[in-house]
Design an enzyme around this catalytic site. Structure first.
Site, PDB file in Angstrom:
ATOM      1  N   CYS A 133       0.828  -1.212   0.000  1.00 29.38           N
ATOM      2  CA  CYS A 133       0.000   0.000   0.000  1.00 29.38           C
ATOM      3  C   CYS A 133       0.858   1.256   0.000  1.00 29.38           C
ATOM      4  CB  CYS A 133      -0.944  -0.018   1.203  1.00 29.38           C
ATOM      5  SG  CYS A 133      -2.100  -1.395   1.158  1.00 29.38           S
ATOM      6  N   THR A 134       1.967   1.216   0.707  1.00 25.62           N
ATOM      7  CA  THR A 134       2.886   2.349   0.713  1.00 25.62           C
ATOM      8  C   THR A 134       3.484   2.554  -0.667  1.00 25.62           C
ATOM      9  OG1 THR A 134       3.371   2.021   3.058  1.00 25.62           O
ATOM     10  CG2 THR A 134       4.979   3.287   1.772  1.00 25.62           C
TER      11      THR A 134
END
Length: 186
Positions: free
Chosen positions: A82-83
């Site tokens: 997600c980062t």
């Protein structure tokens, strides 16, 4: 019988982890991992209003009528996949803006988590808190307790034009830009 129960148990534990880290992607993802029924292309995108960490504290899809929306759902703030996905959207944000497109992220994380995530990663686009998963479910992007890694392109009239299911975070932003160019030239 025992083997079936073990497979179900492991599937319920492992599948969300694989999704959160961006390890289960593309056509190899099992059908039940795709999050539910998808909104048909060419149909109105489900409208919503969700809390956010920016501006007036709430954002509605209808706020963006007149411009393209890149609505991306993701499992969890601060996880590696997600980062990376958020960093790529941030890196390419000027290109989206040149194409009259707003990037919006949605997950079940709360507004405070989103604020910390934006501060940590220098994100300049809104993240929306879908704590109960209602919007994620409306888009077919929910596997309790989290949103799935899906992206939807909504045109300036609020119509669903494209969807990306089970995306690969490292290249996804560029895939979306390419498809956005194709749709805008059609």
């Amino acid at each position: 019988m025992t083997l079936v129960l073990v497979r179900r148990f492991v599937g319920r534990l492992i599948l969300p982890v694989l999704l959160a880290f961006g390890l289960l992607v593309g056509p190899s993802a099992p059908a039940h991992a795709l999050g539910g029924e998808q909104v048909p292309l060419g149909e109105p995108a489900p409208n919503f209003t969700l809390p956010t960490n920016v501006g007036d504290g709430e954002i509605s899809l209808s706020d963006y009528l007149g411009q393209w929306v890149v609505l991306y759902f993701y499992p969890k703030d601060f996880t590696p996949g997600c980062t990376l996905e958020a960093q790529r959207f941030q890196r390419d944000l000027p290109e989206f803006m040149e194409r009259n497109a707003q990037v919006i992220g949605v997950s079940a994380d709360d507004v405070d988590s989103h604020a910390e995530f934006c501060d940590s990663e220098g994100l300049k686009f809104p993240l929306l808190a879908d704590a109960d998963g209602a919007v994620s479910r409306a888009y077919g992007s929910w596997m309790k307790p989290m949103s799935m890694r899906h992206t939807y392109l909504v045109d300036p009239n609020g119509t669903m034009q494209e969807r990306f299911l089970g995306v690969r975070p490292a290249i996804h932003s560029q895939e979306v830009l390419t498809r956005l160019d194709e749709l805008q030239q059609a």
